[in-house]
Design a protein around this motif. Structure first.
Motif, mmCIF file in Angstrom:
data_model
loop_
_atom_site.group_PDB
_atom_site.id
_atom_site.type_symbol
_atom_site.label_atom_id
_atom_site.label_comp_id
_atom_site.label_asym_id
_atom_site.label_seq_id
_atom_site.Cartn_x
_atom_site.Cartn_y
_atom_site.Cartn_z
ATOM 1 N N VAL A 189 6.957 0.258 6.826
ATOM 2 C CA VAL A 189 6.753 -1.193 6.702
ATOM 3 C C VAL A 189 7.027 -1.751 5.299
ATOM 4 O O VAL A 189 7.749 -2.736 5.164
ATOM 5 N N PRO A 190 6.486 -1.140 4.211
ATOM 6 C CA PRO A 190 6.727 -1.764 2.906
ATOM 7 C C PRO A 190 8.214 -1.876 2.567
ATOM 8 O O PRO A 190 8.622 -2.832 1.916
ATOM 9 N N GLN A 223 -0.223 -7.450 7.529
ATOM 10 C CA GLN A 223 -0.234 -5.976 7.595
ATOM 11 C C GLN A 223 -1.561 -5.452 7.076
ATOM 12 O O GLN A 223 -2.101 -4.483 7.596
ATOM 13 N N CYS A 256 4.724 5.457 6.357
ATOM 14 C CA CYS A 256 4.982 4.127 6.911
ATOM 15 C C CYS A 256 6.253 3.490 6.337
ATOM 16 O O CYS A 256 6.477 3.488 5.135
ATOM 17 N N LYS A 293 0.811 -1.218 0.000
ATOM 18 C CA LYS A 293 0.000 0.000 0.000
ATOM 19 C C LYS A 293 0.852 1.279 0.000
ATOM 20 O O LYS A 293 0.409 2.293 -0.477
ATOM 21 N N PHE A 294 2.014 1.253 0.574
ATOM 22 C CA PHE A 294 2.917 2.416 0.573
ATOM 23 C C PHE A 294 2.293 3.699 1.122
ATOM 24 O O PHE A 294 2.388 4.753 0.488
ATOM 25 N N CYS A 295 1.670 3.634 2.275
ATOM 26 C CA CYS A 295 1.199 4.868 2.923
ATOM 27 C C CYS A 295 2.443 5.739 3.159
ATOM 28 O O CYS A 295 3.507 5.214 3.512
ATOM 29 N N PHE A 337 -7.537 -3.507 6.042
ATOM 30 C CA PHE A 337 -7.442 -2.251 5.285
ATOM 31 C C PHE A 337 -8.851 -1.908 4.776
ATOM 32 O O PHE A 337 -9.533 -2.784 4.232
ATOM 33 N N ARG A 356 -3.624 7.030 1.667
ATOM 34 C CA ARG A 356 -4.343 5.890 2.239
ATOM 35 C C ARG A 356 -5.289 5.230 1.231
ATOM 36 O O ARG A 356 -5.915 4.232 1.532
HETATM 37 S S1 SF4 Z 1 1.580 -1.528 6.697
HETATM 38 FE FE1 SF4 Z 1 -0.354 -0.420 6.913
HETATM 39 S S2 SF4 Z 1 0.239 1.725 7.255
HETATM 40 FE FE2 SF4 Z 1 2.053 0.663 6.413
HETATM 41 S S3 SF4 Z 1 1.938 0.980 4.205
HETATM 42 FE FE3 SF4 Z 1 0.910 -0.957 4.637
HETATM 43 S S4 SF4 Z 1 -1.270 -0.365 4.875
HETATM 44 FE FE4 SF4 Z 1 -0.061 1.508 5.046
#
Ligand code: SF4
Length: 482
Positions: A189-190, A224, A187, A182-184, A263, A302
């Motif tokens: 995480v990705p 995630q 964040c 998703k690459f918010c 999500f 988002r």
């Molecule tokens: S882990 Fe969650 S917040 Fe992070 S990019 Fe993915 S959807 Fe967005």
């Protein structure tokens, strides 16, 4: 004279100390790393001074979590000076993000292992000893959607699970996805967890079956964006999360199934119907909104609007009676005006979340938001907005918990509360036990430790914003509420 028993002695086990920071995904990663190391002759210790190997499984979502690890590494420097044979490892998201930086700041670290490489921890520990040099295993930098650089860790873990690392002996996490696409913009995480990959359903079902045979009653499926789960078999058939839930539901011994984190865009009707129709499903969904303002959601990338989130909430409540929804919010994101913050308050008010996890925005190096936007909201304003949103949420929690008084709910007993454990060891009689309703509300009652893992009817006698208090029903259960 030599001890005649000496040659019969078992080889001494290596002692492993592990600390975990961060989300449930990290707790599960630690459990899997420990399981693998135990198979190779390690045993867990809670005493860091006794350990032969010290591991930190880290989180890089917030600066605070990283600072905590660097100060822990500073503290254990003396251990390494006194006992150079002790191995020290930094695992997880921070290892992936900071890589060689960790070895520069803490040269006494022996291994640095990213989340995609955790199956290699024991091999790297051995190599660090053999080569007398630190070892690093991280996934390649992510450049936008390429899938070939991430080691698929699923297959590398031993399926044996480590009961001592679980939240309780009756509850277990099961990973069904890795990474995120998703690459918010805020964040990390990705880039540290890699692209989204769904795990083959047969392996998940087999693992859940093994856990149930070990006495696990509740599994929580982790991802995630867990509701984006989709696995395509070579014959072109697709298993969706709803299909997977149906298969898991058939496993004897399991009594409750949850999944986190969802999500908003992927909350499909078939999934909501599965939660409604499968009795073992927890009537609880965690769907982060992050903001109630379209401009901020757009800056966060988002991928949904407030209208879509409202529509999703309406579909959830229409489909699943008695459901509870919780959310996450970031306050003080770049460019968040008072007006945009008020829109978050309005969203909390009309969504009536069971609870909200509220975070003050802090920029993370390596994220789009850090590159694109100024962190322009003063810390004091972030703090005030955090408190204001929390106050609104707490008032809703209090109002929505109150009607439970007088109702009988079914709870899955998790175990004695912390105070109860102390009282029990001091020889007191009945103790305070905790459990959760199907909709994830915490219930405290007076009982005994043997009830852990049982489904029990409890009549609620008192409600606070965060906790319900009750008494166990001894007669047949009538009219269980959620
Ligand atoms: S882990 Fe969650 S917040 Fe992070 S990019 Fe993915 S959807 Fe967005």
């Amino acid at each position: 004279m030599a001890d005649p028993m000496a040659h019969n002695e078992l080889p001494q086990k290596k002692k492993l100390y592990i600390e975990t920071v961060g989300c449930q995904m990290n707790m599960l990663d630690s459990e899997l790393v420990v399981a693998k190391l135990r198979n190779e002759g390690y045993e867990l210790t809670l005493d860091i001074g006794q350990a032969d190997t010290i591991l930190y499984n880290t989180c890089s979502v917030r600066q605070h979590a990283e600072d905590k690890i660097y100060s822990a590494l500073g503290r254990i420097k003396t251990i390494k000076q006194q006992k150079p044979e002790v191995s020290i490892g930094v695992l997880g998201c921070m290892a992936q993000k900071d890589q060689g930086q960790i070895l520069k700041r803490a040269p006494h670290v022996d291994i640095v292992v990213g989340p995609g490489q955790l199956g290699r921890v024991s091999e790297l520990l051995a190599k660090a000893k053999e080569d007398r040099a630190p070892q690093m295993a991280v996934s390649l930098a992510r450049t936008g959607g390429s899938r070939d650089h991430v080691t698929e860790s699923f297959a590398e873990y031993d399926p044996l699970r480590e009961p001592a690392m679980r939240p309780t002996p009756h509850q277990a996490f099961v990973r069904i996805m890795m990474g995120c696409d998703k690459f918010c913009t805020y964040c990390i995480v990705p880039s540290v967890r890699g692209p989204e990959q769904s795990r083959p359903p047969d392996g998940i079902v087999e693992e859940a079956r093994q856990l149930a045979e070990q006495g696990v009653k509740e599994i929580t499926l982790l991802g995630q964006t867990v509701n984006s789960y989709k696995f395509k078999t070579p014959d072109g058939r697709t298993t969706r999360l709803s299909d997977l839930l149906e298969r898991l539901h058939d496993i004897p011994g399991l009594v409750r199934i949850k999944f986190i984190t969802s999500f908003p865009n992927d909350m499909t009707d078939d999934l909501l119907q599965a939660v409604r129709d499968l009795p073992k499903m927890s009537r609880y969904l965690h769907v982060p909104a992050q903001s109630g303002c379209d401009e901020i959601l757009k800056r966060m990338k988002r991928l949904y609007t407030v209208a879509l989130y409202d529509d999703m909430m309406a579909r959830i409540h229409e489909t699943i009676p008695g459901v509870a929804v919780s959310s996450d919010f970031i306050v003080g994101f770049c460019g968040e005006t008072e007006k945009s913050f008020e829109k978050s308050i309005r969203l909390v008010e009309r969504s009536r979340f069971k609870n909200s996890f509220i975070f003050k925005y802090s920029p993370r190096t390596g994220t789009k938001a850090d590159d694109l936007y100024a962190d322009d909201i003063p810390e004091g304003v972030k703090k005030r907005r955090n408190n204001d949103l929390l106050a609104v949420q707490n008032a809703i929690c209090a109002e929505d918990n109150r009607p439970f008084v007088g109702r009988t709910v079914e709870i899955l007993v998790e175990g004695p509360s912390k105070t109860a454990q102390r009282h029990a060891s001091e020889g007191f009689g009945p103790i305070q036990m905790t459990g959760r309703t199907s909709c994830d509300r915490i219930v405290v009652y007076e009982g005994n430790a043997r009830q852990a893992g049982e489904l029990l009817p409890v009549t609620i006698t008192e409600a606070t914003p965060m906790t319900l208090f009750g008494e166990v029903m001894t007669t047949a259960l009538v009219g269980i509420g959620a």
